[in-house]
Design a protein around this motif. Structure first.
Motif, PDB file in Angstrom:
ATOM      1  N   LEU A 108      93.808  22.047  78.178  1.00  0.00           N
ATOM      2  CA  LEU A 108      93.609  23.138  79.389  1.00  0.00           C
ATOM      3  C   LEU A 108      92.344  23.081  79.513  1.00  0.00           C
ATOM      4  CD1 LEU A 108      95.030  24.788  81.450  1.00  0.00           C
ATOM      5  CD2 LEU A 108      95.255  26.515  79.930  1.00  0.00           C
ATOM      6  N   LEU A 109      91.652  23.465  78.819  1.00  0.00           N
ATOM      7  CA  LEU A 109      90.182  23.886  78.977  1.00  0.00           C
ATOM      8  C   LEU A 109      89.442  22.595  79.329  1.00  0.00           C
ATOM      9  CD1 LEU A 109      89.230  25.892  75.767  1.00  0.00           C
ATOM     10  CD2 LEU A 109      89.692  26.715  77.933  1.00  0.00           C
ATOM     11  N   HIS A 110      89.795  21.738  79.036  1.00  0.00           N
ATOM     12  CA  HIS A 110      89.352  20.258  79.724  1.00  0.00           C
ATOM     13  C   HIS A 110      89.652  20.019  81.105  1.00  0.00           C
ATOM     14  CE1 HIS A 110      89.098  17.894  75.466  1.00  0.00           C
ATOM     15  NE2 HIS A 110      88.193  18.728  75.464  1.00  0.00           N
ATOM     16  N   GLU A 111      90.740  20.468  81.434  1.00  0.00           N
ATOM     17  CA  GLU A 111      91.151  20.223  82.726  1.00  0.00           C
ATOM     18  C   GLU A 111      90.541  21.178  83.443  1.00  0.00           C
ATOM     19  OE1 GLU A 111      95.320  18.624  83.820  1.00  0.00           O
ATOM     20  OE2 GLU A 111      95.640  19.926  82.127  1.00  0.00           O
ATOM     21  N   LEU A 112      90.202  22.423  83.115  1.00  0.00           N
ATOM     22  CA  LEU A 112      89.608  23.538  83.607  1.00  0.00           C
ATOM     23  C   LEU A 112      88.121  23.379  83.835  1.00  0.00           C
ATOM     24  CD1 LEU A 112      91.152  26.751  81.909  1.00  0.00           C
ATOM     25  CD2 LEU A 112      91.495  25.846  84.392  1.00  0.00           C
TER      26      LEU A 112
END
Length: 874
Positions: A108-112
């Motif tokens: 999720l952090l990667h996508e953000l």
């Protein structure tokens, strides 16, 4: 493939041709490295220069890696460990779910980061976005999860960039340093961060997007009309009616193949691939939407010595070499369970520093020892057994013990510390060099050493179980590529097939479950993702569809295959294929179907081919009662045992079974009567106490590993009074115990002058009023034993023993009834022995003369036969 890039090459040369013969200052951004050879070939053809320095063709990740992101960037492994530490402090989370949840948070952090999003200043702003997406207030569980995600996002946004932030920094550093011309070629599926970078390159550096030619424009137009119509295009029926007006012939070179099961899918696709190869096609792609189908297809092709060049990679968890690590930790955590131990010792990667032949012989010997002694687990017990039996496997077991010492129960180490212990263990069991010599093993070792280096500064300690969960997560996600194979058939995926002009394409596994691809295990629903500014499932589908259209538009011909049934349940094809088939049928009267099966096909019935029954080249030199029984029950089973030398090894019974119980009862009675040959010398109470004592000692070893053994001991003790009543009455009637486990042999002469040695080990011999009596203990009831002896000639044990010993009487002792008794044959033993000797001599003479040995066992015999998979009678 050069036709696709001919226009792009001409445009590039029109603008930069004055730089020839040195084009190396030009940077050309490509979607993947597979484009590079084709574009260079097109450039060489258009340049008409014998020698020149080509532009720098690179992908965006390679561009950023070359520029570097500077210091302070956390690797994924470092950030995953930090996320685990953050989540471990949350008391309402399940410990077993922490590593998977940490990985989901990292994704999720990667996508953000890719979406260039920053966390709101306050939780209230974040929760309002969630409420707007779900269209209601947050209940307590959702409130708790939303706050966790917000706090985690805020915490990690402020501690420095992760790998995706480092990627953005690398691109920005390159952009700030670049001064030379920049071009792009067919970039697609870009994140918002990558799109932002390209926009800045256009503004600052004059980035130019090179055009890509369409080898089959009408084909792309048809696929766009079916799958990506404009808002005013009308219904599918209306589009199909108007389409052929200007295109009377279908531009598609495409077939749809539905098969009833996985095996037929692999077989029919393999047949099509062989046909394409025979036609001279040398650039074929297999796009694997279903990895299981791809594995089966690869296996079918390899039977014909056709290899596939794999561009997709497989997770390390599926690699044979990873099995060594998995088994090693299973041994450590499960107390060296015998099956896992033998499995590890048989691996070609383990103890590869020892000669192969002697090592495998030592392991086979250990396996026989373990089966014979029934040792279930415990390395120290295996070592003691090997030492007592002077087994050649003892040095191997001692090396395992040395490698296991750093993994003491209850110890804690850092992630890198456990990896260091793993490296020492692999050295200790002689696996490192063998793994390094294997392509997948070499990539696995590189991965583990990289992780150890990245995590060297992390001081958090973990138990072995928690570290193993982390390692399994790495092996499940990281992939290796078997790059040692070159083949005209390439196994690839849709994104990597863009802009490649293949001679032929197979899209494998195109059912509704795989096309469009199912949504990932996202932490947020699609509505919440869109509200936050993250890409949703609709965007992912659009990107997959664009890739599919590009691949089908460029291939000379294509086959789309799927498994139309899963067992007895229909497995529908992709809805995209439904639309295409309907459109094509309306427009051209052909739904593109090649061989769609209406239902699950029954098993193929092969024509019956008469097979010659096997024959023995010669008789066995020795024959026991069980061997003779085998020949009577099923001649083929006798052939497999004595002609082929096959047989079952002893298996460790992890839970006590009837056969183990019977074996221990035999041991108890042998020892009891050997110590007390005359029962009348002791009172019955003392005899019963002796049987209990001897029985406790006989069952003790099994009770240590199997609590059910106590129930079996209780079963035996329940029968002790009945056994003593029978034994004392028999002794009083004049039959005295003489011997237990007595070994007898007798030579049997055959008509052709040959000789066979009959042999046997007899449970009990008594001296009776009429002479020698042979008894065989059976932990069965009288009824079962009477049925066994009901038909003369079916059970050969007692006549065989009579022939072997010359006994006056023979019987089976039924030990499993409330009353113990002897069950004898319904006719005199001397008569049965005479008939058995005649049958035995005639049968062995026929076998020696080459009589066929067919498989004709009764169903009851076949049910327990270890050769049933060999004869394939069923």
């Amino acid at each position: 493939m050069t036709a696709t890039f001919a226009v792009a090459a001409r445009v590039l040369l029109a603008e930069q041709g004055h730089r020839l013969p040195d084009l190396s200052a030009i940077t050309l951004l490509v979607p993947h490295h597979h484009v590079v050879p084709a574009f260079l070939a097109a450039l060489r053809r258009e340049a008409r220069a014998p020698v020149f320095l080509p532009p720098r063709l690179t992908t965006l990740p390679a561009l950023a890696a070359g520029a570097g992101a500077g210091t302070g960037v956390q690797t994924d492994s470092q950030r995953l460990a930090a996320l685990y530490g953050f989540l471990a402090g949350v008391d309402w989370l399940d410990d077993a779910a922490l590593w998977p949840l940490a990985q989901a948070m990292l994704d999720l952090l990667h996508e953000l980061d890719d979406a260039r999003l920053v966390p709101p200043a306050e939780y209230g702003d974040f929760s309002r976005q969630i409420e707007q997406a779900v269209r209601r207030g947050l209940n307590a569980p959702l409130e708790r999860e939303a706050r966790l995600v917000f706090e985690l996002w805020r915490a990690f946004h402020g501690v420095g960039p992760g790998s995706r932030g480092g990627y953005a920094l690398g691109l920005a550093r390159w952009r700030d340093q670049a001064v030379d011309p920049v071009y792009s070629l067919g970039l697609a599926g870009l994140s918002r961060m990558e799109q932002h970078f390209l926009a800045e390159c256009r503004a600052r550096l004059g980035l130019v997007d090179l055009p890509v030619a369409e080898p089959w424009p009408d084909r792309r137009a048809l696929l766009d009309t079916v799958w990506r119509p404009g808002p005013d295009a009308g219904s599918l029926l209306e589009r199909a009616r108007t389409w052929p007006a200007t295109r009377p012939e279908s531009p598609l070179a495409l077939e749809l193949l539905g098969t009833p099961d996985l095996e037929s899918q692999a077989g029919q696709v393999a047949a099509r691939l062989r046909a394409w190869l025979a036609e001279g096609r040398r650039d074929i792609a297999v796009i694997a939407l279903d990895r299981l189908a791809a594995r089966r297809l690869r296996a079918v092709l390899e039977r014909d010595h056709i290899l596939m060049q794999d561009e997709t990679g497989w997770t390390f968890a599926t690699a044979t070499v990873s099995h060594v690590i998995d088994r090693w930790f299973a041994l450590l955590q499960d107390g060296f369970y015998h099956r896992d131990l033998l499995d590890l010792l048989k691996s070609p990667f383990v103890f590869a520093d020892r000669p192969v032949g002697p090592r495998l012989e030592a392991v086979a010997g250990l396996e026989r020892l373990v089966g014979r002694h029934g040792v279930v687990a415990g390395l120290e017990r295996f070592i003691a057994l090997a030492a007592a039996e002077a087994s050649e496997a003892l040095p191997l077991l001692e090396r395992l013990a040395g490698a296991a010492r750093p993994f003491r129960k209850g110890s804690r180490q850092t992630l890198a510390g456990w990896l260091g212990a793993l490296f020492l263990a692999l050295d200790g069991i002689g696996a490192t060099a063998a793994m390094a010599a294997d392509p997948a093993g070499r990539q696995l070792l590189d991965l583990l050493h990289r992780l150890a280096a990245e995590l060297a500064g992390d001081r958090t300690t973990y138990t072995l179980a928690r570290w193993r969960a982390w390692l399994n997560l790495q092996l499940d996600r990281a992939t290796f590529v078997a790059d040692e194979i070159e083949s005209p058939i390439r196994l690839t995926h849709l994104a990597a097939a863009r802009l490649r002009d293949f001679d032929a394409v197979v899209v494998l596994g195109a059912d509704a479950a795989h096309l469009p691809p199912a949504g990932g295990d996202d932490l947020f629903s699609d509505a919440v993702r869109l509200q936050l500014g993250l890409p949703g499932q609709c965007q992912r589908r659009d990107e997959t569809l664009a890739d599919l259209i590009d691949v089908l538009s460029r291939a000379d011909c294509a086959l789309i295959a799927w498994q139309s049934w899963q067992g007895t349940e229909p497995n529908p094809r992709s809805p995209w294929l439904d639309r295409l088939a309907v459109f094509h049928a309306l427009a051209y009267g052909n739904d593109l179907a090649l061989a769609c099966q209406p239902g699950p096909a029954g098993p193929a019935v092969a024509p019956e081919v008469p097979l010659a029954a096997p024959r023995l080249d010669g008789l066995p030199a020795r024959l026991s009662a069980s061997g003779w029984q085998t020949l009577i029950d099923c001649p083929y089973r006798f052939f497999a045992r004595h002609g082929l030398g096959l047989g079952e090894d002893d298996e460790v019974a992890e839970q006590m079974e009837k056969a183990d119980y019977g074996e221990r009862v035999h041991q108890i009675l042998r020892r009891f009567h050997s110590e007390h040959p005359v029962l009348a010398e002791l009172p019955p109470e003392q005899l019963a106490s002796e049987l209990v004592r001897i029985g406790s000692e006989a069952f003790r070893a099994r009770e240590r590993d199997d609590y059910l053994a106590r129930a079996w001991r209780g079963r035996w003790e329940k029968h002790i009074p009945a056994y003593l009543d029978w034994a004392l009455a028999r002794e009083a009637a004049g039959s005295r115990w003489q011997a237990a486990e007595a070994v007898y042999e007798r030579e049997l002469a055959l008509p052709d002058g040959g000789m066979v040695t009959l042999h046997g080990r007899l449970d009990r011999l008594d001296a009776g009023p009429d002479g020698l009596e042979v008894l065989d203990y059976k932990t069965q009831t009288r009824t079962l034993l009477k049925n066994k002896l009901k038909v003369p000639g079916e059970d050969v044990q007692l006549p065989f023993y009579g022939l072997l010993t010359g006994a006056a009487k023979a019987g089976l002792v039924a030990l499993d009834d409330d009353k113990v008794d002897v069950v004898e044959m319904q006719r005199p033993l001397t008569e049965a022995v005479a008939d058995e000797a005649e049958r035995l001599t005639a049968t062995l003479a026929a076998v020696a003369a080459g009589a066929p040995l067919p498989a004709h066992g009764a169903p009851e015999t076949c049910r327990w036969c270890e050769m049933r998979g060999l004869c394939r009678r069923e």
